[in-house]
Design a protein around this motif. Structure first.
Motif, PDB file in Angstrom:
ATOM      1  N   LEU A  35       0.826  -1.210   0.000  1.00 36.96           N
ATOM      2  CA  LEU A  35       0.000   0.000   0.000  1.00 36.96           C
ATOM      3  C   LEU A  35       0.858   1.258   0.000  1.00 36.96           C
ATOM      4  O   LEU A  35       0.546   2.233  -0.687  1.00 36.96           O
ATOM      5  CB  LEU A  35      -0.946  -0.002   1.199  1.00 36.96           C
ATOM      6  N   THR A  36       1.933   1.249   0.749  1.00 36.50           N
ATOM      7  CA  THR A  36       2.845   2.396   0.769  1.00 36.50           C
ATOM      8  C   THR A  36       3.439   2.632  -0.618  1.00 36.50           C
ATOM      9  O   THR A  36       3.507   3.768  -1.088  1.00 36.50           O
ATOM     10  CB  THR A  36       3.973   2.159   1.798  1.00 36.50           C
ATOM     11  N   LYS A  37       3.841   1.561  -1.270  1.00 38.77           N
ATOM     12  CA  LYS A  37       4.422   1.690  -2.614  1.00 38.77           C
ATOM     13  C   LYS A  37       3.389   2.154  -3.628  1.00 38.77           C
ATOM     14  O   LYS A  37       3.701   2.946  -4.518  1.00 38.77           O
ATOM     15  CB  LYS A  37       5.058   0.368  -3.041  1.00 38.77           C
ATOM     16  N   VAL A  38       2.158   1.671  -3.495  1.00 41.83           N
ATOM     17  CA  VAL A  38       1.095   2.102  -4.403  1.00 41.83           C
ATOM     18  C   VAL A  38       0.854   3.602  -4.254  1.00 41.83           C
ATOM     19  O   VAL A  38       0.715   4.324  -5.246  1.00 41.83           O
ATOM     20  CB  VAL A  38      -0.210   1.309  -4.146  1.00 41.83           C
ATOM     21  N   ARG A  39       0.830   4.089  -3.030  1.00 44.61           N
ATOM     22  CA  ARG A  39       0.645   5.531  -2.804  1.00 44.61           C
ATOM     23  C   ARG A  39       1.789   6.334  -3.413  1.00 44.61           C
ATOM     24  O   ARG A  39       1.573   7.397  -4.002  1.00 44.61           O
ATOM     25  CB  ARG A  39       0.530   5.815  -1.300  1.00 44.61           C
ATOM     26  N   LEU A  40       3.000   5.823  -3.284  1.00 41.48           N
ATOM     27  CA  LEU A  40       4.158   6.498  -3.860  1.00 41.48           C
ATOM     28  C   LEU A  40       4.052   6.542  -5.386  1.00 41.48           C
ATOM     29  O   LEU A  40       4.312   7.583  -6.004  1.00 41.48           O
ATOM     30  CB  LEU A  40       5.449   5.792  -3.437  1.00 41.48           C
ATOM     31  N   VAL A  41       3.642   5.429  -5.983  1.00 37.54           N
ATOM     32  CA  VAL A  41       3.480   5.387  -7.439  1.00 37.54           C
ATOM     33  C   VAL A  41       2.384   6.360  -7.872  1.00 37.54           C
ATOM     34  O   VAL A  41       2.542   7.089  -8.858  1.00 37.54           O
ATOM     35  CB  VAL A  41       3.164   3.953  -7.923  1.00 37.54           C
ATOM     36  N   GLN A  42       1.287   6.416  -7.148  1.00 40.37           N
ATOM     37  CA  GLN A  42       0.203   7.341  -7.481  1.00 40.37           C
ATOM     38  C   GLN A  42       0.692   8.786  -7.432  1.00 40.37           C
ATOM     39  O   GLN A  42       0.398   9.579  -8.333  1.00 40.37           O
ATOM     40  CB  GLN A  42      -0.968   7.173  -6.515  1.00 40.37           C
ATOM     41  N   THR A  43       1.443   9.118  -6.402  1.00 40.27           N
ATOM     42  CA  THR A  43       1.984  10.472  -6.270  1.00 40.27           C
ATOM     43  C   THR A  43       2.908  10.805  -7.426  1.00 40.27           C
ATOM     44  O   THR A  43       2.822  11.881  -8.033  1.00 40.27           O
ATOM     45  CB  THR A  43       2.738  10.618  -4.929  1.00 40.27           C
ATOM     46  N   ASN A  44       3.789   9.878  -7.764  1.00 36.60           N
ATOM     47  CA  ASN A  44       4.723  10.103  -8.863  1.00 36.60           C
ATOM     48  C   ASN A  44       4.012  10.217 -10.201  1.00 36.60           C
ATOM     49  O   ASN A  44       4.396  11.028 -11.054  1.00 36.60           O
ATOM     50  CB  ASN A  44       5.782   9.001  -8.907  1.00 36.60           C
ATOM     51  N   MET A  45       2.968   9.417 -10.394  1.00 29.26           N
ATOM     52  CA  MET A  45       2.198   9.489 -11.640  1.00 29.26           C
ATOM     53  C   MET A  45       1.500  10.846 -11.761  1.00 29.26           C
ATOM     54  O   MET A  45       1.476  11.440 -12.844  1.00 29.26           O
ATOM     55  CB  MET A  45       1.157   8.362 -11.702  1.00 29.26           C
ATOM     56  N   LYS A  46       0.953  11.337 -10.673  1.00 31.61           N
ATOM     57  CA  LYS A  46       0.306  12.653 -10.703  1.00 31.61           C
ATOM     58  C   LYS A  46       1.318  13.739 -11.057  1.00 31.61           C
ATOM     59  O   LYS A  46       1.008  14.641 -11.850  1.00 31.61           O
ATOM     60  CB  LYS A  46      -0.334  12.965  -9.349  1.00 31.61           C
ATOM     61  N   LYS A  47       2.525  13.639 -10.510  1.00 32.16           N
ATOM     62  CA  LYS A  47       3.573  14.615 -10.825  1.00 32.16           C
ATOM     63  C   LYS A  47       3.938  14.535 -12.306  1.00 32.16           C
ATOM     64  O   LYS A  47       4.111  15.567 -12.964  1.00 32.16           O
ATOM     65  CB  LYS A  47       4.811  14.358  -9.973  1.00 32.16           C
ATOM     66  N   LEU A  48       4.080  13.342 -12.832  1.00 29.20           N
ATOM     67  CA  LEU A  48       4.419  13.169 -14.245  1.00 29.20           C
ATOM     68  C   LEU A  48       3.336  13.752 -15.148  1.00 29.20           C
ATOM     69  O   LEU A  48       3.630  14.438 -16.138  1.00 29.20           O
ATOM     70  CB  LEU A  48       4.612  11.693 -14.577  1.00 29.20           C
ATOM     71  N   VAL A  49       2.084  13.494 -14.817  1.00 30.51           N
ATOM     72  CA  VAL A  49       0.972  14.004 -15.632  1.00 30.51           C
ATOM     73  C   VAL A  49       0.961  15.525 -15.593  1.00 30.51           C
ATOM     74  O   VAL A  49       0.806  16.179 -16.632  1.00 30.51           O
ATOM     75  CB  VAL A  49      -0.378  13.428 -15.130  1.00 30.51           C
ATOM     76  N   ARG A  50       1.161  16.108 -14.416  1.00 30.08           N
ATOM     77  CA  ARG A  50       1.203  17.558 -14.291  1.00 30.08           C
ATOM     78  C   ARG A  50       2.342  18.156 -15.109  1.00 30.08           C
ATOM     79  O   ARG A  50       2.178  19.152 -15.809  1.00 30.08           O
ATOM     80  CB  ARG A  50       1.346  17.994 -12.840  1.00 30.08           C
ATOM     81  N   ASN A  51       3.523  17.542 -15.008  1.00 29.87           N
ATOM     82  CA  ASN A  51       4.691  18.061 -15.733  1.00 29.87           C
ATOM     83  C   ASN A  51       4.548  17.902 -17.244  1.00 29.87           C
ATOM     84  O   ASN A  51       5.016  18.752 -18.006  1.00 29.87           O
ATOM     85  CB  ASN A  51       5.971  17.362 -15.257  1.00 29.87           C
ATOM     86  N   ASN A  52       3.914  16.841 -17.687  1.00 32.63           N
ATOM     87  CA  ASN A  52       3.744  16.611 -19.122  1.00 32.63           C
ATOM     88  C   ASN A  52       2.637  17.458 -19.719  1.00 32.63           C
ATOM     89  O   ASN A  52       2.597  17.652 -20.931  1.00 32.63           O
ATOM     90  CB  ASN A  52       3.484  15.121 -19.404  1.00 32.63           C
ATOM     91  N   SER A  53       1.739  17.961 -18.908  1.00 31.71           N
ATOM     92  CA  SER A  53       0.634  18.755 -19.428  1.00 31.71           C
ATOM     93  C   SER A  53       0.993  20.229 -19.547  1.00 31.71           C
ATOM     94  O   SER A  53       0.211  21.008 -20.074  1.00 31.71           O
ATOM     95  CB  SER A  53      -0.603  18.584 -18.544  1.00 31.71           C
ATOM     96  N   LYS A  54       2.175  20.607 -19.126  1.00 37.09           N
ATOM     97  CA  LYS A  54       2.593  22.020 -19.194  1.00 37.09           C
ATOM     98  C   LYS A  54       3.081  22.378 -20.571  1.00 37.09           C
ATOM     99  O   LYS A  54       3.630  21.706 -21.326  1.00 37.09           O
ATOM    100  CB  LYS A  54       3.690  22.310 -18.158  1.00 37.09           C
TER     101      LYS A  54
END
Length: 54
Positions: A35-54
């Motif tokens: 669960l901890t790793k899943v949360r970390l992956v979710q956070t990183n994915m959100k960061k990637l999506v934000r950075n790629n949408s700029k």
């Protein structure tokens, strides 16, 4: 002879119970780690999506 069989069965069941208890403890820890790793992956994915949408 019956007493020996009963003792063997009891030892077998006791061993199974201990193995099951250990497996449950390991599974619980592993589930928490997953669960901890899943949360970390979710956070990183959100960061990637934000950075790629700029």
């Amino acid at each position: 002879m019956l007493v020996e069989q009963d003792d063997e069965r009891e030892a077998t069941w006791r061993g199974r119970a201990l193995n099951t208890e250990e497996a449950l403890k390991a599974a619980h820890t592993t589930a928490g780690e997953v669960l901890t790793k899943v949360r970390l992956v979710q956070t990183n994915m959100k960061k990637l999506v934000r950075n790629n949408s700029k």
